[in-house]
Design an enzyme around this catalytic site. Sequence first.
Site, PDB file in Angstrom:
ATOM      1  CE1 TYR A  52     -14.204   2.222  -8.582  1.00 35.12           C
ATOM      2  CE2 TYR A  52     -16.381   1.465  -9.249  1.00 35.12           C
ATOM      3  CZ  TYR A  52     -15.222   1.296  -8.517  1.00 35.12           C
ATOM      4  OH  TYR A  52     -15.077   0.185  -7.704  1.00 35.12           O
ATOM      5  CG  ASP A 100      -2.157   0.850   1.037  1.00 31.79           C
ATOM      6  OD1 ASP A 100      -3.220   0.272   0.757  1.00 31.79           O
ATOM      7  OD2 ASP A 100      -2.075   2.088   1.145  1.00 31.79           O
ATOM      8  CG  ASP A 138       2.890   5.397  -6.489  1.00 32.93           C
ATOM      9  OD1 ASP A 138       1.939   4.845  -7.071  1.00 32.93           O
ATOM     10  OD2 ASP A 138       3.177   6.596  -6.656  1.00 32.93           O
TER      11      ASP A 138
END
Length: 242
Positions: A145, A34, A60
Amino acid sequence: MNTPIAFVTGAAQGIGLATAARLARDGFKVVAMDHNAERLQASVAELLAQGLRVEAAVVDICQRADVVKALDAQPRVDAMVCAAGIYNDARLLDLTEDAFRQMLEVNVIGTFLPAQEAARRMQAGGRIVTVSSRGALGGTRFAHYVASKAAVIGLTRAMAMELRDRQIAVNSVAPGFTDTPMTRSAPAEMFSAWENLEPGGKAATPDVIANAIAFLAAPGTQFITGQTLFVDGGKSLGGLGI
């Protein structure tokens, strides 16, 4: 026998965290990845306190060097779960190019890079599981999205086709509305309205989605590939009940 090693992106919270915990309980050594170092360390500390074998890797997912460093720190890659993603609400006519690009960058590039690097290191029998969404079928107030998650489904099928000769399985889990920190970031009235649209009248828990991911990430499932498993309580079936 060597302990299998699984990597999970977006593992600091929500579906990623639930998946990391489930895979660790299933006998994997899990590398929890994460970008939020503080939240990741706290979550991994909780899993370690439960006696689970989990390591933290601050990554990242949109930076190849970060992904490579995390994967090369382990002797092999048996399973990769690409669970990291972002969501934000915007009406189509209000969407900006920057918001659209960011959504594609994190949700699509952030799936592609870990999956590609994992595949380069996998032996026959490796498993890659992406996390798409029922939202890929369409919806209002989040066109960016929808586009990103539809792209994840297409990417999953394309990767499966190229990797099947190497006996590496690539599948996607498409959650329906799930109670996570990401969905809770929406206004309370919006969360409630979404929940009321669910067939069972409530959101799924992250553990429900993690169960499906764990099935596809398990050893011996590589004969299943190129599939998208909808875990949405039947909402994607459509139709009218009487």
